[in-house]
Design a protein around this motif. Structure first.
Motif, PDB file in Angstrom:
ATOM      1  N   ILE A  37     -10.919  -1.318  -5.757  1.00  0.00           N
ATOM      2  CA  ILE A  37     -10.326  -1.456  -4.433  1.00  0.00           C
ATOM      3  C   ILE A  37      -8.835  -1.175  -4.514  1.00  0.00           C
ATOM      4  O   ILE A  37      -8.197  -1.403  -5.545  1.00  0.00           O
ATOM      5  N   ASP A  38      -8.296  -0.677  -3.413  1.00  0.00           N
ATOM      6  CA  ASP A  38      -6.879  -0.360  -3.326  1.00  0.00           C
ATOM      7  C   ASP A  38      -6.445  -0.546  -1.874  1.00  0.00           C
ATOM      8  O   ASP A  38      -7.189  -0.199  -0.949  1.00  0.00           O
ATOM      9  N   CYS A  39      -5.266  -1.122  -1.660  1.00  0.00           N
ATOM     10  CA  CYS A  39      -4.743  -1.360  -0.312  1.00  0.00           C
ATOM     11  C   CYS A  39      -5.641  -2.297   0.500  1.00  0.00           C
ATOM     12  O   CYS A  39      -5.618  -2.292   1.723  1.00  0.00           O
ATOM     13  N   ILE A  40      -6.449  -3.078  -0.181  1.00  0.00           N
ATOM     14  CA  ILE A  40      -7.337  -4.024   0.475  1.00  0.00           C
ATOM     15  C   ILE A  40      -7.093  -5.422  -0.102  1.00  0.00           C
ATOM     16  O   ILE A  40      -7.184  -5.610  -1.321  1.00  0.00           O
ATOM     17  N   HIS A  41      -6.771  -6.364   0.764  1.00  0.00           N
ATOM     18  CA  HIS A  41      -6.577  -7.751   0.326  1.00  0.00           C
ATOM     19  C   HIS A  41      -7.910  -8.454   0.142  1.00  0.00           C
ATOM     20  O   HIS A  41      -8.111  -9.183  -0.832  1.00  0.00           O
ATOM     21  N   LYS A  42      -8.826  -8.217   1.075  1.00  0.00           N
ATOM     22  CA  LYS A  42     -10.123  -8.876   1.023  1.00  0.00           C
ATOM     23  C   LYS A  42     -11.151  -8.008   1.721  1.00  0.00           C
ATOM     24  O   LYS A  42     -10.858  -7.365   2.726  1.00  0.00           O
ATOM     25  N   CYS A  55       0.847  -1.192   0.000  1.00  0.00           N
ATOM     26  CA  CYS A  55       0.000   0.000   0.000  1.00  0.00           C
ATOM     27  C   CYS A  55       0.887   1.248   0.000  1.00  0.00           C
ATOM     28  O   CYS A  55       1.773   1.359   0.855  1.00  0.00           O
ATOM     29  N   PRO A  56       0.700   2.167  -0.932  1.00  0.00           N
ATOM     30  CA  PRO A  56      -0.317   2.099  -1.994  1.00  0.00           C
ATOM     31  C   PRO A  56       0.066   1.090  -3.068  1.00  0.00           C
ATOM     32  O   PRO A  56       1.228   0.799  -3.281  1.00  0.00           O
ATOM     33  N   SER A  57      -0.958   0.565  -3.722  1.00  0.00           N
ATOM     34  CA  SER A  57      -0.767  -0.368  -4.819  1.00  0.00           C
ATOM     35  C   SER A  57      -1.718   0.037  -5.942  1.00  0.00           C
ATOM     36  O   SER A  57      -2.664   0.783  -5.709  1.00  0.00           O
ATOM     37  N   PRO A  58      -1.483  -0.427  -7.153  1.00  0.00           N
ATOM     38  CA  PRO A  58      -2.404  -0.048  -8.241  1.00  0.00           C
ATOM     39  C   PRO A  58      -3.826  -0.485  -7.920  1.00  0.00           C
ATOM     40  O   PRO A  58      -4.055  -1.623  -7.523  1.00  0.00           O
ATOM     41  N   SER A  59      -4.774   0.414  -8.059  1.00  0.00           N
ATOM     42  CA  SER A  59      -6.165   0.059  -7.802  1.00  0.00           C
ATOM     43  C   SER A  59      -6.640  -0.939  -8.861  1.00  0.00           C
ATOM     44  O   SER A  59      -6.173  -0.921 -10.003  1.00  0.00           O
ATOM     45  N   SER A  60      -7.550  -1.797  -8.462  1.00  0.00           N
ATOM     46  CA  SER A  60      -8.057  -2.800  -9.404  1.00  0.00           C
ATOM     47  C   SER A  60      -9.574  -2.744  -9.444  1.00  0.00           C
ATOM     48  O   SER A  60     -10.239  -2.501  -8.432  1.00  0.00           O
ATOM     49  N   LEU A  61     -10.108  -2.981 -10.628  1.00  0.00           N
ATOM     50  CA  LEU A  61     -11.560  -2.982 -10.808  1.00  0.00           C
ATOM     51  C   LEU A  61     -12.149  -4.172 -10.062  1.00  0.00           C
ATOM     52  O   LEU A  61     -11.758  -5.313 -10.279  1.00  0.00           O
ATOM     53  N   TYR A  62     -13.097  -3.900  -9.202  1.00  0.00           N
ATOM     54  CA  TYR A  62     -13.633  -4.920  -8.295  1.00  0.00           C
ATOM     55  C   TYR A  62     -15.047  -5.357  -8.673  1.00  0.00           C
ATOM     56  O   TYR A  62     -15.380  -6.535  -8.604  1.00  0.00           O
ATOM     57  N   TYR A  63     -15.864  -4.391  -9.086  1.00  0.00           N
ATOM     58  CA  TYR A  63     -17.266  -4.681  -9.395  1.00  0.00           C
ATOM     59  C   TYR A  63     -17.784  -3.635 -10.368  1.00  0.00           C
ATOM     60  O   TYR A  63     -17.426  -2.452 -10.284  1.00  0.00           O
ATOM     61  N   MET A  64     -18.640  -4.078 -11.292  1.00  0.00           N
ATOM     62  CA  MET A  64     -19.229  -3.157 -12.260  1.00  0.00           C
ATOM     63  C   MET A  64     -20.739  -3.122 -12.094  1.00  0.00           C
ATOM     64  O   MET A  64     -21.412  -4.143 -12.251  1.00  0.00           O
ATOM     65  N   GLY A  65     -21.254  -1.954 -11.729  1.00  0.00           N
ATOM     66  CA  GLY A  65     -22.687  -1.735 -11.640  1.00  0.00           C
ATOM     67  C   GLY A  65     -22.981  -0.447 -12.381  1.00  0.00           C
ATOM     68  O   GLY A  65     -22.418  -0.183 -13.446  1.00  0.00           O
ATOM     69  N   GLU A  66     -23.866   0.372 -11.808  1.00  0.00           N
ATOM     70  CA  GLU A  66     -24.082   1.686 -12.398  1.00  0.00           C
ATOM     71  C   GLU A  66     -22.818   2.526 -12.312  1.00  0.00           C
ATOM     72  O   GLU A  66     -22.570   3.393 -13.146  1.00  0.00           O
TER      73      GLU A  66
END
Length: 221
Positions: A124-129, A108-119
């Motif tokens: 998420i970033d700096c979160i393992h789970k 952390c910080p780490s590259p943010s990653s797309l977690y969910y697609m809605g509207e």
């Protein structure tokens, strides 16, 4: 005689230090914070977490995790020498439908990653789970799986956080409250520009790539 005076002075300092730290930790517990000046231990079988200071022993029965604030626990006790006090906590209103468990990432910080697609896209970033446990359920599930069935729950999460202001004219910043339904720490950045995205992070700092337009998607299967 000089040696005895030194011993006496050291004992005096030790007693003052022990009494001061005992009082500070007692005060912290009365306002819902865990003690600082102590050795901690936890028994997963009984769910009792113990705090041992110089002159005191305190304990609590953990409800969900040792990361939870004191007012989410029960049977909070404090014993100074031989005197035991039961500390009353003002518990948050039990109106939450679920509890959110946030496990931080090592990087952390780490590259943010797309977690969910809605509207809106959720990153998420700096979160393992990040997991959800409904009030009546014994099992935890991934937040993204919960969102797939309850897409409106992202609004429920944000609604219960504290809005601290707007960062870089790009995003509203929300942080978790001390008596919230979150075990761990969560900061949310809701973008107010054309990117239409939300960032969930364990960090208090906004990263440059937040709220930028990204041509990404979640692979299915």
């Amino acid at each position: 005689m000089s040696f005895l005076k030194k011993i006496r002075n050291l004992l005096f300092i030790f007693v003052i230090l022990g009494a001061a730290t005992a009082y500070l930790d007692y005060y912290r517990m009365t306002i819902g914070e865990v003690p600082l000046f102590c050795k901690k231990s936890y028994n997963p079988r009984t769910k009792i977490e113990e705090f041992r200071g110089i002159f005191y022993i305190a304990e609590r029965t953990v409800k969900n995790s040792t990361k939870e604030t004191l007012n989410l626990s029960s049977n909070v006790k404090y014993r100074f020498l031989t005197k035991t006090l039961k500390i009353k906590q003002k518990h948050p209103k039990d109106h939450y439908d679920f509890i959110l468990y946030v496990t931080p990432s090592i990087e952390c910080p780490s590259p943010s990653s797309l977690y969910y697609m809605g509207e809106e896209k959720i990153y998420i970033d700096c979160i393992h789970k990040i997991e959800v446990k409904e009030k009546k359920s014994k099992e935890k599930i991934e937040l993204k799986d919960y969102l797939a069935k309850n897409p409106e729950s992202i609004e429920d999460i944000i609604k219960e956080l504290s809005l601290t202001g707007i960062v870089n004219d790009k995003a509203e910043k929300y942080i978790d409250k001390k008596d919230s339904f979150i075990v761990g720490h969560l900061t949310v950045y809701r973008c107010i520009n054309e990117s239409k995205s939300i960032y969930l992070t364990n960090s208090m700092e906004m990263v440059d790539d937040y709220c930028t337009i990204k041509n990404d998607s979640i692979e299915q299967g």
